[in-house]
Design an enzyme around this catalytic site. Sequence first.
Site, short mmCIF file in Angstrom:
data_model
loop_
_atom_site.label_atom_id
_atom_site.label_comp_id
_atom_site.label_asym_id
_atom_site.label_seq_id
_atom_site.Cartn_x
_atom_site.Cartn_y
_atom_site.Cartn_z
N ASN A 7 1.73 12.67 3.73
CA ASN A 7 0.49 12.37 3.02
C ASN A 7 -0.63 13.18 3.67
O ASN A 7 -1.10 12.85 4.76
CB ASN A 7 0.21 10.86 3.13
CG ASN A 7 -1.06 10.45 2.42
OD1 ASN A 7 -1.80 11.28 1.90
ND2 ASN A 7 -1.32 9.15 2.39
N ARG A 90 2.79 12.83 -1.15
CA ARG A 90 1.85 12.04 -1.93
C ARG A 90 0.82 12.99 -2.56
O ARG A 90 0.20 13.80 -1.86
CB ARG A 90 1.15 11.06 -1.00
CG ARG A 90 0.19 10.17 -1.74
CD ARG A 90 -1.13 10.15 -1.09
NE ARG A 90 -2.05 9.28 -1.80
CZ ARG A 90 -3.27 9.03 -1.40
NH1 ARG A 90 -3.70 9.55 -0.29
NH2 ARG A 90 -4.06 8.26 -2.10
N HIS A 179 -4.02 4.46 -6.85
CA HIS A 179 -3.22 3.47 -6.12
C HIS A 179 -1.94 3.14 -6.89
O HIS A 179 -1.36 2.08 -6.70
CB HIS A 179 -3.98 2.13 -5.94
CG HIS A 179 -5.02 2.15 -4.87
ND1 HIS A 179 -6.15 1.37 -4.95
CD2 HIS A 179 -5.10 2.80 -3.69
CE1 HIS A 179 -6.89 1.56 -3.87
NE2 HIS A 179 -6.28 2.42 -3.09
N GLY A 209 -8.44 -2.80 -0.14
CA GLY A 209 -8.47 -2.18 1.19
C GLY A 209 -9.77 -1.43 1.34
O GLY A 209 -10.79 -1.84 0.80
N GLY A 211 -10.29 1.45 0.02
CA GLY A 211 -10.44 1.71 -1.41
C GLY A 211 -9.78 0.52 -2.09
O GLY A 211 -8.76 0.04 -1.61
N ARG A 240 -17.62 3.10 -1.43
CA ARG A 240 -17.82 3.54 -2.82
C ARG A 240 -18.50 2.45 -3.63
O ARG A 240 -18.19 1.27 -3.49
CB ARG A 240 -16.47 3.86 -3.48
CG ARG A 240 -15.77 5.03 -2.85
CD ARG A 240 -14.47 5.36 -3.61
NE ARG A 240 -13.55 6.01 -2.72
CZ ARG A 240 -12.24 5.75 -2.65
NH1 ARG A 240 -11.70 4.85 -3.45
NH2 ARG A 240 -11.48 6.39 -1.80
N ILE A 331 -7.27 -5.79 3.07
CA ILE A 331 -8.04 -7.03 2.86
C ILE A 331 -7.18 -8.07 2.15
O ILE A 331 -7.11 -9.23 2.56
CB ILE A 331 -9.31 -6.73 2.03
CG1 ILE A 331 -10.20 -5.73 2.77
CG2 ILE A 331 -10.07 -8.01 1.72
CD1 ILE A 331 -11.25 -5.07 1.89
N GLU A 383 3.48 1.99 0.40
CA GLU A 383 3.44 3.19 -0.44
C GLU A 383 4.42 4.25 0.06
O GLU A 383 5.04 4.95 -0.72
CB GLU A 383 2.02 3.75 -0.47
CG GLU A 383 1.09 2.83 -1.26
CD GLU A 383 -0.39 3.06 -0.97
OE1 GLU A 383 -0.88 2.60 0.08
OE2 GLU A 383 -1.05 3.72 -1.79
P1 ADP Z 1 -6.90 2.06 3.09
O1 ADP Z 1 -7.52 1.86 1.76
O2 ADP Z 1 -7.61 3.05 3.95
O3 ADP Z 1 -5.39 2.21 3.06
P2 ADP Z 1 -6.32 -0.56 4.17
O4 ADP Z 1 -5.55 -1.02 2.99
O5 ADP Z 1 -5.60 -0.34 5.44
O6 ADP Z 1 -7.20 0.70 3.85
O7 ADP Z 1 -7.49 -1.62 4.41
C1 ADP Z 1 -8.39 -1.44 5.44
C2 ADP Z 1 -9.40 -2.56 5.41
O8 ADP Z 1 -8.74 -3.82 5.51
C3 ADP Z 1 -10.33 -2.52 6.60
O9 ADP Z 1 -11.47 -1.76 6.32
C4 ADP Z 1 -10.71 -3.96 6.77
O10 ADP Z 1 -11.92 -4.17 6.09
C5 ADP Z 1 -9.65 -4.75 6.07
N1 ADP Z 1 -8.97 -5.69 6.98
C6 ADP Z 1 -7.91 -5.45 7.78
N2 ADP Z 1 -7.59 -6.56 8.47
C7 ADP Z 1 -8.46 -7.54 8.10
C8 ADP Z 1 -8.65 -8.91 8.45
N3 ADP Z 1 -7.89 -9.52 9.33
N4 ADP Z 1 -9.65 -9.58 7.84
C9 ADP Z 1 -10.45 -8.97 6.94
N5 ADP Z 1 -10.32 -7.69 6.56
C10 ADP Z 1 -9.34 -6.97 7.14
#
Ligand code: ADP
Length: 397
Positions: A7, A90, A179, A209, A211, A240, A331, A383
């Site tokens: 990726n 990817r 996604h 997440g 995004g 964003r 998230i 993914e």
């Molecule tokens: P990406 O879109 O870069 O793949 P992820 O899916 O890894 O991102 O999500 C990252 C986000 O997940 C972080 O910015 C954070 O806000 C959130 N996150 C991770 N762990 C927790 C948690 N325990 N509680 C709340 N938010 C979390």
Amino acid sequence: MKILVINCGSSSLKYQLFDMANEEVMVKGLVERIGIDGSRLIQEKGDDEFIIEEDMKDHTDAVGHVFDALVDSENGVIKDLSEIDAVGHRFVHGGEKITKSCLIDKEVRDAIEEYSKFAPLHNPANLMGLEACEKLLEGVPNVAVFDTAFHQTMPEKTFLYGIDYKYYEEDSIRKYGFHGTSHNFITNKTAEILGKDVNELNIISCHLGNGSSITAVKEGKSYDTSMGLTPLEGLIMGTRSGDIDPTAVTYIMKEKNLTADEMENILNKESGVLGVSGVSSDFRDLEAAAKEGNERAQYALDMFVTRAKRYIAGYMAEIGSVDAIVFTGGIGENSIGMRKDIMEGFEQFGIKIDDEKNNVRGGAHEVSTDDSTVKVMVVATNEELMIARDTKSIVEA
Ligand code: ADP
């Protein structure tokens, strides 16, 4: 069969080597600062970390170092590069030309180049990773897996914008969605968990997440999704803006004398929960700040929740009947509070979260009450595994 998943970003590269006999990750790694001072590769094998700090002037250099790390006599996991059977890449934007994962040929390459106009940072970077593999791993098949492909089943009524049809015909302006690899993985995994034929499965897949996007999946296929022409549309994200009145954009441009590129940068990098809160794009920081009484952090969280509700409820009505609302992404998988807040208000439709069951992170769990009219689930996305699976089935065919 061993499959390398790559990726590539503009200055970074993530990789995982899979042993497809058991779908196990043999090793994974990250190259940072490609073409910038201080390039480095970090490879993880179990708890062990292997670091290479050397200048890497471009993606070919970076891929070369990935191969060195994979065959390293002490820290590597294979003896020889000939053990790699295929590489899965990817890709972000395949437009309307790409409807599924595929071997790279002239047609695919043309589509990647054509749709670089809508993914100027991603498609060219993805292509650099591909070209490096073609150069350094001669004769090994390369498969492209696109973020947009899963959404090519959307009907006109959900993918067209309310503007003159000529912009669709002449300039390909429409909703493409992103996604897709994650929403596809979640769809298949949920069908497996519920013991249902995927072609009969209706879900709302919430990938939340950095995004974020929500997809309405009808009979196993994407029917509508919150991201658009680019990943800027839809939910409020880390940095964003998501949905916004276009006039707000043109007004700010005129008022602040901004170019289109400057405005795009603001909407992509300086907006979202970061812009609203002024605190962070990370939800953990926002939750902590809100707890300490930071009002703007609370607004940002509340806005995120409100918009997620709007999409989920709208999509439920669009697809008619829903088997499950599924949360995934950083998230979605980890924030117990966000899941609870987003599902609040759905009790009126008989959809209820069970607080005890909801007290989970990652994995695959049902978090709704036994009498909930629609199941609410947490399913960890993967993914890279989806890319590896697609790559395997394509090279085997
Ligand atoms: P990406 O879109 O870069 O793949 P992820 O899916 O890894 O991102 O999500 C990252 C986000 O997940 C972080 O910015 C954070 O806000 C959130 N996150 C991770 N762990 C927790 C948690 N325990 N509680 C709340 N938010 C979390």
